[in-house]
Design a protein around this motif. Structure first.
Motif, mmCIF file in Angstrom:
data_model
loop_
_atom_site.group_PDB
_atom_site.id
_atom_site.type_symbol
_atom_site.label_atom_id
_atom_site.label_comp_id
_atom_site.label_asym_id
_atom_site.label_seq_id
_atom_site.Cartn_x
_atom_site.Cartn_y
_atom_site.Cartn_z
ATOM 1 N N ALA A 68 0.838 -1.202 0.000
ATOM 2 C CA ALA A 68 0.000 0.000 0.000
ATOM 3 C C ALA A 68 0.874 1.253 0.000
ATOM 4 C CB ALA A 68 -0.924 -0.007 1.212
ATOM 5 N N LYS A 69 1.859 1.274 0.897
ATOM 6 C CA LYS A 69 2.795 2.402 0.936
ATOM 7 C C LYS A 69 3.972 2.034 1.828
ATOM 8 C CE LYS A 69 0.530 4.861 4.758
ATOM 9 N NZ LYS A 69 0.057 6.177 5.250
ATOM 10 N N ILE A 70 5.085 2.695 1.592
ATOM 11 C CA ILE A 70 6.278 2.564 2.431
ATOM 12 C C ILE A 70 6.583 3.949 3.004
ATOM 13 C CG2 ILE A 70 8.727 2.018 2.521
ATOM 14 C CD1 ILE A 70 7.095 -0.438 2.128
ATOM 15 N N ASP A 71 6.472 4.078 4.296
ATOM 16 C CA ASP A 71 6.726 5.362 4.953
ATOM 17 C C ASP A 71 8.190 5.568 5.286
ATOM 18 O OD1 ASP A 71 3.633 5.098 6.788
ATOM 19 O OD2 ASP A 71 4.052 6.191 4.934
ATOM 20 N N ALA A 72 8.942 4.488 5.418
ATOM 21 C CA ALA A 72 10.346 4.589 5.828
ATOM 22 C C ALA A 72 11.189 5.264 4.744
ATOM 23 C CB ALA A 72 10.899 3.196 6.136
ATOM 24 N N GLN A 73 12.249 5.900 5.169
ATOM 25 C CA GLN A 73 13.155 6.591 4.268
ATOM 26 C C GLN A 73 14.550 5.995 4.374
ATOM 27 O OE1 GLN A 73 12.123 9.100 2.194
ATOM 28 N NE2 GLN A 73 10.035 8.773 2.971
ATOM 29 N N VAL A 74 15.236 5.873 3.239
ATOM 30 C CA VAL A 74 16.606 5.358 3.228
ATOM 31 C C VAL A 74 17.517 6.302 4.020
ATOM 32 C CG1 VAL A 74 18.586 4.816 1.750
ATOM 33 C CG2 VAL A 74 16.283 4.169 1.035
ATOM 34 N N LYS A 75 18.425 5.702 4.796
ATOM 35 C CA LYS A 75 19.407 6.385 5.647
ATOM 36 C C LYS A 75 18.801 6.932 6.938
ATOM 37 C CE LYS A 75 22.613 7.675 1.949
ATOM 38 N NZ LYS A 75 23.392 8.769 1.312
ATOM 39 N N GLU A 76 17.493 6.722 7.135
ATOM 40 C CA GLU A 76 16.869 7.129 8.394
ATOM 41 C C GLU A 76 16.909 5.956 9.372
ATOM 42 O OE1 GLU A 76 16.233 11.061 7.818
ATOM 43 O OE2 GLU A 76 15.560 9.975 9.592
ATOM 44 N N THR A 77 16.958 6.264 10.654
ATOM 45 C CA THR A 77 17.020 5.240 11.699
ATOM 46 C C THR A 77 15.691 5.161 12.429
ATOM 47 O OG1 THR A 77 19.402 5.612 11.984
ATOM 48 C CG2 THR A 77 18.254 4.485 13.783
ATOM 49 N N TYR A 78 15.199 3.938 12.646
ATOM 50 C CA TYR A 78 13.906 3.722 13.274
ATOM 51 C C TYR A 78 14.037 2.723 14.419
ATOM 52 C CZ TYR A 78 12.309 5.891 8.969
ATOM 53 O OH TYR A 78 12.128 6.758 7.923
ATOM 54 N N PRO A 79 13.258 2.904 15.468
ATOM 55 C CA PRO A 79 13.326 1.976 16.602
ATOM 56 C C PRO A 79 12.633 0.659 16.302
ATOM 57 C CG PRO A 79 11.614 3.600 16.978
ATOM 58 C CD PRO A 79 12.304 4.010 15.706
ATOM 59 N N ILE A 80 12.971 -0.346 17.078
ATOM 60 C CA ILE A 80 12.278 -1.627 16.979
ATOM 61 C C ILE A 80 10.800 -1.397 17.270
ATOM 62 C CG2 ILE A 80 12.130 -3.962 17.881
ATOM 63 C CD1 ILE A 80 14.742 -3.187 16.360
#
Length: 415
Positions: free
Chosen positions: A58-70
């Protein structure tokens, strides 16, 4: 169609977050269950994030080179009703609590005397991490009990500042607030319990040692250990004048081992590895109400005789508390000899600005198998340990360094 979130998975027991390396799918793309669609990098390895089920991106909200928590939502998959219902059942129900209960110290603000602090509830609702991906409200991989457990209300912090307390001083208090937080009532009850106990002001050196150890403990420290045959050292010592103690042999051996392994003689500051320009090593000396660690400069270039003379001067100055801060600053490592106290084994803590510390225990007669004689023979054996900053040195490097120290101690002619 219903949507199923793509969650940043638990990638390891000690891993709290990961950085997006690449995204291998686009919106509208069909995917299978357990298909690797995103590559992420942790501090240990590059791993893959897979789809929870089959469907369409449907969509990908994440961005390359960004850091996200578990537990962060990286995107969504349009899935079947069956899959959507299955994942909805796996998620625990959201906590039935008011927003006021989520604000650190809110209970504290309602009771007790003293200044009150206004808390902006809209700021609390706003995420502190400015990313499009969000942690799911269901709170999947993140234990709710751990949320905010380390938060202290403004009133508690103000009271701590007034009494010159640190977070370590609160370790003995069982918090009764939300998420096991320590409230102002908990702190005041703890202080009242202390009133009936004998107390005195800590000396400057005791307070200095406490502060140094508190700062040292903020790093990931590890300790390895082995045993060393001290008979060669004791035999070599008999022919020397002045006679160096076992700690000086250990210091000299550590200095030579570090000179042979420059990568071990380094410290990590931020993202940079700082290589030491000189092998300066401290030696822990007991002085009244604490420990001082004067530094012996260029210990790899000084003979055992020079080290002995230098050490005797430092001990005399140290016990008279005449060692200046400059004489204790710097250095890559230190040696702590707790053998004279009858201690066999210990895990000394390196100073905040040093990478490692070598510990030497008491020598004891013990049997060791002699292959040439096919029998046990008595030797004077001591336990030796190396505590180190695991950010700068790994187990393999530390093990090789300690092995080399032991080899030099068992062949003192090379010292």
């Amino acid at each position: 169609m219903p949507q199923v979130p793509i969650i940043m998975p638990q990638l390891g027991e000690s891993i709290a977050e990961a950085t997006i390396v690449s995204i291998n799918v686009k919106s509208g793309e069909k995917v299978a269950a357990d298909q690797e669609i995103i590559e992420v990098e942790t501090n240990k390895a590059v791993m893959g994030v897979t789809t929870p089920c089959a469907g369409e991106i449907a969509k990908i909200d994440a961005q390359v080179k960004e850091t996200y928590p578990i537990g962060a939502v990286l995107g969504y998959i349009e899935a079947s009703e069956k899959d959507a219902a299955r994942f909805a059942k796996q998620a625990p129900p959201p906590p039935q609590r008011e927003m006021a209960e989520e604000i650190p110290g809110r209970d504290d603000e309602k009771s007790g005397n003293g200044a009150h602090f206004q808390i902006d509830e809209s700021a609390v609702r706003t995420s502190r991490v400015s990313r499009q991906a969000s942690v799911p409200s269901e709170g999947l991989p993140v234990p709710a009990a751990a949320k905010g457990a380390g938060f202290l209300s403004p009133r508690v912090r103000a009271r701590m500042a007034e009494l010159q307390l640190t977070n370590a001083d609160l370790a003995g208090i069982a918090g009764t607030g939300s998420g096991n937080r320590v409230t102002i009532k908990d702190l005041e009850n703890y202080l009242r319990q202390m009133e009936g106990q004998t107390a005195s002001e800590a000396s400057a050196i005791r307070a200095g040692v406490a502060d140094a150890m508190r700062r040292s403990w903020s790093r990931p420290l590890a300790t390895i250990g082995s045993s060393v045959n001290l008979d060669p050292v004791l035999t070599d010592r008999k022919r020397r004048e002045p006679k160096p103690g076992p700690a000086l042999y250990a210091l000299r051996a550590l200095a030579l081992a570090l000179a042979e392994s420059p990568a071990a003689a380094a410290k990590l500051v931020g993202a940079r590895v700082l290589q030491s320009n000189a092998i300066d090593i401290g030696l822990a000396i007991e002085a009244q109400d604490g420990i001082i660690v004067p530094i012996i400069r260029n210990a790899d270039k000084a003979s055992l005789g020079d080290l002995t003379t230098n050490y005797e001067e430092l001990v005399s100055l140290g016990r008279a508390r005449r060692i200046s801060p400059e004489m204790q600053s710097g250095g890559i490592a230190a040696v702590s000899n707790f053998g004279p106290f009858g201690v066999e084994w210990g895990t000394p803590i390196p100073l905040p600005d040093q990478t490692m510390i070598l510990g030497l225990g008491v020598g004891k007669k013990t049997p060791r198998w002699d292959e040439s004689k096919s029998e046990f023979v008595p030797i004077t054996e001591a336990q030796i340990s190396l505590s180190f900053d695991h950010r700068s040195l790994d187990g393999g490097g530390a093990g090789r360094l300690l092995k080399r120290v032991i080899e030099l101690l068992e062949d003192p002619a090379k010292l």
